[in-house]
Design an enzyme around this catalytic site. Structure first.
Site: not given
Ligand code: RB5
Length: 151
Positions: A8, A65, A67-68, A70, A98-99, A133
């Site tokens: 944004d 954005c 803060t990162g 939203g 892991h993700n 994982h």
């Protein structure tokens, strides 16, 4: 690697800086906007980047954005997107191992460019560990129906 980027207005300058950094590293970039500091809505760009990754137009996504938070939430609304917003290098490594994160989110108002670049390097270089994982990341794509037992 082909990498989609989006931000944004609050993330615009860091997004531009990271795009330039990726260019210098020889990556191919797909800039989905925004293209100025004029006020706009982060969901539009989080959705666009996640969609590009899921559709195969990019292998990874970068969203920014203020803060990162939203824009990560927006990316994660697209089924198959796994966006994380790491605060440091440890979280960056683990969100890959892991993700199997395929989108990284940054907060331009909270993370300085040199740290963002170091996290981006690690995000791109770290492989998914697989094994136990993989069972867990597969569950992310099959959330329980309303009223269903999440266990
Ligand atoms: C825009 O002012 C700001 O709310 C947005 O960039 C982001 O931080 C939201 O999560």
């Amino acid at each position: 690697m082909k990498i989609a980027l989006g931000s944004d207005h609050a993330g615009y300058q860091l997004k531009e800086a990271l795009k330039g950094y990726l260019d210098t590293l020889g990556h191919e970039t797909l800039d989905l906007g925004t293209h100025s500091t004029e006020s706009c809505d982060y969901p539009d760009f989080g959705f666009a980047v996640a969609r590009a990754v899921i559709d195969g137009r990019a292998e990874r996504g970068v969203v920014v954005c203020g803060t990162g938070m939203g824009i990560a939430m927006a990316a994660n609304r697209i089924l198959g997107a796994r966006a994380g917003k790491p605060s440091d290098l440890f979280e960056t490594r683990l969100m890959r191992e892991h993700n199997d994160a395929n989108v990284i989110a940054f907060g331009a108002r909270v993370t300085a460019q040199p740290l963002a670049e170091a996290m981006l390097d690690l995000f791109l270089a770290t492989p998914f560990a697989g094994g136990r994982h993989a069972r867990r990341t597969q569950k992310l794509d099959a959330p329980p129906a309303p009223g269903g037992d999440p266990r």
